[in-house]
Design a protein around this motif. Structure first.
Motif, short mmCIF file in Angstrom:
data_model
loop_
_atom_site.label_atom_id
_atom_site.label_comp_id
_atom_site.label_asym_id
_atom_site.label_seq_id
_atom_site.Cartn_x
_atom_site.Cartn_y
_atom_site.Cartn_z
N ALA A 318 38.74 36.18 42.33
CA ALA A 318 38.85 35.60 40.75
C ALA A 318 39.14 36.29 39.63
O ALA A 318 39.19 38.24 40.04
N SER A 319 39.96 36.57 38.60
CA SER A 319 40.80 36.76 37.35
C SER A 319 40.23 36.06 36.26
O SER A 319 40.09 34.96 36.13
N PHE A 320 38.95 36.58 35.34
CA PHE A 320 39.50 36.19 34.15
C PHE A 320 39.74 36.98 32.89
O PHE A 320 40.06 38.14 33.32
N GLY A 321 39.84 35.93 32.20
CA GLY A 321 40.95 36.70 30.96
C GLY A 321 40.25 35.05 29.66
O GLY A 321 39.71 34.29 30.10
N TYR A 322 41.54 35.60 28.83
CA TYR A 322 42.21 34.00 28.06
C TYR A 322 43.14 34.24 28.17
O TYR A 322 44.25 34.98 28.65
N ALA A 331 44.66 38.70 31.62
CA ALA A 331 43.81 39.00 32.12
C ALA A 331 42.70 39.79 31.48
O ALA A 331 43.23 41.25 31.73
N VAL A 332 41.21 39.65 31.69
CA VAL A 332 40.61 41.21 31.93
C VAL A 332 39.84 41.50 33.06
O VAL A 332 39.20 43.34 33.09
N LEU A 333 39.04 40.68 33.55
CA LEU A 333 38.76 40.82 35.15
C LEU A 333 40.08 40.36 36.04
O LEU A 333 40.13 39.64 36.20
N SER A 334 39.85 41.26 37.38
CA SER A 334 40.54 40.96 38.23
C SER A 334 40.25 41.27 39.22
O SER A 334 39.64 42.25 39.61
N GLY A 335 40.43 40.16 40.77
CA GLY A 335 40.02 40.60 42.73
C GLY A 335 38.95 41.07 42.30
O GLY A 335 38.71 41.46 43.11
N VAL A 336 38.04 40.12 41.53
CA VAL A 336 36.01 39.77 41.62
C VAL A 336 36.11 38.65 42.59
O VAL A 336 36.27 37.50 42.90
N SER A 337 35.48 39.99 44.13
CA SER A 337 34.88 39.14 44.51
C SER A 337 33.46 39.08 44.33
O SER A 337 33.04 40.35 45.02
N ARG A 338 32.04 38.19 44.50
CA ARG A 338 31.28 38.28 44.58
C ARG A 338 30.40 37.48 44.70
O ARG A 338 30.67 36.30 44.58
#
Length: 642
Positions: A318-322, A331-338
Motif C-alpha cells: 500500500a501507498s499512503f499520502g495525499y 506519497a508519504v509511505l509506500s510499499g507497506v505490507s502489514r
C-alpha cells in the motif's frame, strides 16, 4: 528564593490557597501537581504578577528575569526565526538602543550598544533561535515561513521556542508537552535538564515530570505541600503519608469512642461526675485528625466488541499520502505490507512528519490509499480518536445532543435516559449533559469523544494522541480501560507511560516505510537522536551553496580551517571516549543481567536467590543511570557538531 508564607489566594469567592507556606530554592526544577481546578494555573498567575495575594506574604527576588509561554495564538506574518528571536527581550531592547543611537549619531552610545549586543550573544542569536525551532520538530525549509501559515499546534510550539529563547532566572511552563510529538518531547527534556535557572512546570505527563523535576509541589485542600523527588517519588511518599494518617485517624476515633462511652455512662453519677467532666475537656482539647477521603477517581471500560475478525485488516503493497489541489499525488509511505491481528496492542512510533497520522487516517477511512490494497476483516468496527477530534465536536450542542445524533446516525433506537446514564459513567452528570460543549475544558471534551467511541462498541481502536487534554487520573483510567479492551489497539502518543503500559509491540514509521521496531522506548529515544542528526546533515547537504565572496589568502584559510577542526576534535574527543566507555559497560551489564535472570529461573538456595536478586536490581539501576548519561553525552556531542 521564592517564598510563600501563610499565603491566602482566592479566585472569586473560592479559596484556592489557605495559609499555605513553601519555599523554592534557586536552580530547582519543580513539578506543580494537583487536581484540575485545585489552583495550579492561579498560582502561576501569582508568580507572573497577574494576580496578587489576598493574605500572607509572597516574596521573589526582584532582579529575577521570568519567561513563560504566551497562551494566545500568534497571528503574524513574521518569519518563524524572527518571531522566536524576538523572544530574547534583552536583545530586542539593545537593538532598539542601537537604532536610537544611530539616529542621533551618538558615537559613544553606538559603540556601547555594539559591546552590549556582543555580550548578549547577538552574533549567534539567529543560530540559537533556529536550533530551538528545529529541536521542536520543524523542518529546515520552514525556518522562514510566516508564523500564521502554520496550524494552531505548530504556532504554540513557536510560542514555546520563544519562551525558551528568552534569558530567564525563572521559567514557568504550563502543559508544555500538549502539542509535542515524542521526538520533540525528548529534545525538550534534554534542553530543560541543561537549563540553569529555576523551573516550575505543570504537566500531566508522568515520565516527563520524572525526567525533568527533582521537587514536587502538591496542591490539595487549599494547602501546598513540598516533596523532595520527582512525580513517582511523590506518589510513593504521599501514599505512605495517607496510610499513616488513616491509621492515626482510626486510633484517635477509637480513643474518642472510649472517652465518649465513659462520659455517657457516668456523667449522671455524682461519684463519677468529676472524672466524666475531665474527659469532656480532654475531648475538647483534642486536635482532630482528618480522615483520608477516598477520592472518586474517574474510571470507565470499553464494551465487549460484537465480533473479533481475525485478521482485523491487511495492508498489501500500500501507498499512503495525499492529493494536492492540482490533482497530483504526494506519497508519504509506500510499499507497506502489514497485517493487524485480533488482540494486538501496537504502538506507532516515528519522528515528526514521517507519516504516523497519515497511516492512521488511511486505516480509519478518512483518507484513501494512493495505491496497493487495504483489506478489512468482515465486521471490522473502527473507533477513531484523531488529534483534531475535539474540533469536530459541535461547540453549540451539549453532550446529550451529540449522543442522540450518534444513535440516529448509527440507526440505533436509544432512550434518552439510557444515554444520560451512559454519559454519567463518563462524569457527565446532572446539568452537565445539557452544558454547551464550547464552554467545556479540553479534558471534558476529550472525555466526551471517548464516550462516543466507547458507545459504538469498536473492535479496532485507532488513537492518535488521545491524552493531549487529559489529566493524570483520566490517563490512568484510559490505560486501564485499554488493557482490559478485548479488541485491537493502534496507538500514536507522546505519553510514554501510556505506551509502556498498553503496547506490547511497536511499528516504526520512517523514511517512507512502515516496519517493526525491535526495541523498547529507551531504544527508540536513541533512534530519535540518530535520526535528527541524519536529517540535519541531509538538510545541510541539500542547502544551496553560499554566494561567492572574496576569499582570504588560501594558505591562511587552510590554516584557520585546520585550527577549527583541531579545536572541535579536542572538544569532541573526550565525549566520544565517554560514549565508548558507556557502550562497553552497557554491553557487560546486559550480559550479566541475562545470566542473573537465567540463574533466577533455576532452583537455588534462598540465600543465593536473595543475592542474585540484589545484584540484578543493582545492574538494572546502573543500566538506567548509564542510559540517561548516554543521552546527555550524545546531546552534548550533537550540540558541538552543529
Amino acid at each position: 528564593m521564592i517564598s510563600l508564607r501563610n499565603l491566602t489566594l482566592r479566585r472569586g469567592t473560592r479559596v484556592l490557597l489557605d495559609s499555605a507556606s513553601v519555599s523554592i530554592n534557586p536552580g530547582e526544577k519543580v513539578g506543580l501537581v494537583g487536581r484540575n481546578g485545585a489552583g495550579k494555573s492561579t498560582l502561576f498567575a501569582l508568580l507572573n504578577g497577574t494576580l496578587h495575594e489576598d493574605g500572607g506574604d509572597f516574596l521573589m527576588p526582584p532582579q529575577w528575569r521570568m519567561a513563560q509561554v504566551a497562551q494566545h495564538m500568534p497571528e503574524t506574518a513574521q518569519p518563524a526565526t524572527d518571531f522566536v528571536l524576538d523572544g530574547d527581550t534583552r536583545l530586542s531592547h539593545l537593538r532598539e538602543q542601537l537604532r536610537k543611537a544611530e539616529q542621533l549619531g551618538d558615537g559613544m552610545a553606538i559603540a556601547q550598544a555594539h559591546a552590549d549586543l556582543a555580550d548578549a550573544g547577538a552574533h549567534d542569536a539567529p543560530a540559537r533561535a533556529q536550533a530551538l525551532i528545529l529541536g521542536l520538530g520543524f523542518q529546515v525549509a520552514e525556518l522562514d515561513r510566516p508564523v500564521n501559515s502554520f496550524s494552531g499546534g505548530w504556532r504554540m510550539r513557536l510560542q514555546l521556542a520563544r519562551a525558551l529563547m528568552c534569558p530567564s532566572d525563572l521559567l514557568l511552563l504550563d502543559e508544555p508537552t500538549n502539542h509535542l510529538d515524542l521526538d520533540a518531547l525528548v529534545w525538550l527534556e534534554a534542553w530543560l535538564k541543561r537549563y540553569e535557572g529555576t523551573l516550575i512546570v505543570i504537566s500531566h505527563d508522568r515520565e516527563f515530570l520524572d525526567a525533568v523535576t527533582q521537587v514536587t509541589l502538591h496542591i490539595d485542600n487549599a494547602q501546598l505541600t513540598r516533596y523532595g523527588g520527582n512525580y513517582s517519588q511523590f506518589e510513593e511518599l504521599r501514599a505512605q503519608q495517607l496510610t499513616l494518617q488513616q491509621a492515626a485517624f482510626e486510633r484517635q476515633q477509637a480513643k474518642i469512642a472510649h472517652l465518649q462511652k465513659f462520659i455517657d455512662r457516668f456523667k449522671a453519677k455524682a461519684t463519677k461526675a468529676r472524672q466524666a467532666q475531665s474527659r469532656v475537656k480532654a475531648l475538647e482539647r483534642m486536635e482532630r485528625i482528618a480522615p483520608v477521603l477516598a477520592s472518586a477517581e474517574f474510571t470507565f471500560e470499553f464494551q465487549e466488541p460484537a465480533n473479533l475478525p481475525n485478521p482485523m485488516l491487511a495492508l498489501t503493497d500500500a501507498s499512503f499520502g495525499y492529493r494536492a489541489e492540482d490533482g497530483s499525488e504526494k506519497a508519504v509511505l509506500s510499499g507497506v505490507s502489514r497485517t493487524v491481528l485480533a488482540g494486538q496492542r501496537i504502538g506507532i512510533l516515528g519522528a515528526n512528519g514521517q507519516g504516523k497520522s497519515t497511516l492512521v487516517k488511511t486505516i480509519a477511512r478518512t483518507m484513501a490509499p494512493l495505491g496497493g490494497k487495504v483489506t478489512e476483516g468482515k465486521g471490522l468496527a473502527i473507533g477513531y480518536f484523531a488529534q483534531q477530534e475535539l474540533d469536530v465536536l459541535r461547540p453549540d450542542d451539549h453532550p446529550l445532543a451529540h449522543m442522540v445524533r450518534l444513535a440516529r446516525e448509527l440507526g440505533v433506537d436509544a432512550r434518552e435516559q439510557d444515554l444520560r446514564n451512559f454519559l454519567g459513567s463518563f462524569n457527565f452528570s446532572g446539568d452537565m449533559v445539557l452544558q454547551s460543549v464550547g464552554s467545556m475544558s479540553g479534558g471534558e471534551k476529550a472525555r466526551l469523544v471517548l464516550a462516543m467511541i466507547v458507545w459504538q462498541r469498536p473492535n479496532l481502536l485507532l488513537l492518535d494522541e488521545p491524552t493531549n487534554h487529559l489529566d493524570l487520573a483520566t490517563r490512568e483510567a484510559l490505560a486501564m480501560a485499554l488493557n482490559e479492551f478485548e479488541g485491537t489497539v493502534m496507538l500514536v502518543s507522546h505519553d510514554r507511560a501510556l505506551l509502556r503500559s498498553v503496547c506490547d509491540e511497536f511499528w516504526l514509521v520512517g523514511r517512507g516505510q512502515v516496519g517493526p521496531f525491535d526495541g523498547d522506548l529507551d531504544d527508540y529515544q536513541r533512534y530519535l537522536l540518530d535520526e535528527s542528526r541524519r536529517l540535519r546533515e541531509q538538510a545541510r547537504a541539500a542547502a544551496p551553496a553560499p554566494a561567492a565572496v572574496p576569499a582570504p589568502d588560501a594558505r591562511e584559510q587552510r590554516r584557520l580551517e585546520a585550527q577549527a577542526r583541531q579545536q572541535l576534535a579536542e572538544k569532541t574527543r573526550p565525549l566520544k571516549r565517554e560514549l565508548e566507555t558507556i557502550d562497553q559497560r552497557l554491553a557487560l551489564l546486559a550480559q550479566e543481567k541475562a545470566q542473573l535472570e537465567e540463574r533466577l529461573m533455576q532452583e537455588l538456595p534462598p540465600a543465593e536467590i536473595a543475592e542474585s536478586g540484589r545484584r540484578l536490581k543493582t545492574c538494572t539501576e546502573e543500566v538506567e543511570r548509564l542510559e540517561e548519561k548516554w543521552l546527555d553525552v550524545s546531546a552534548a556531542l550533537e550540540e558541538l557538531g552543529r
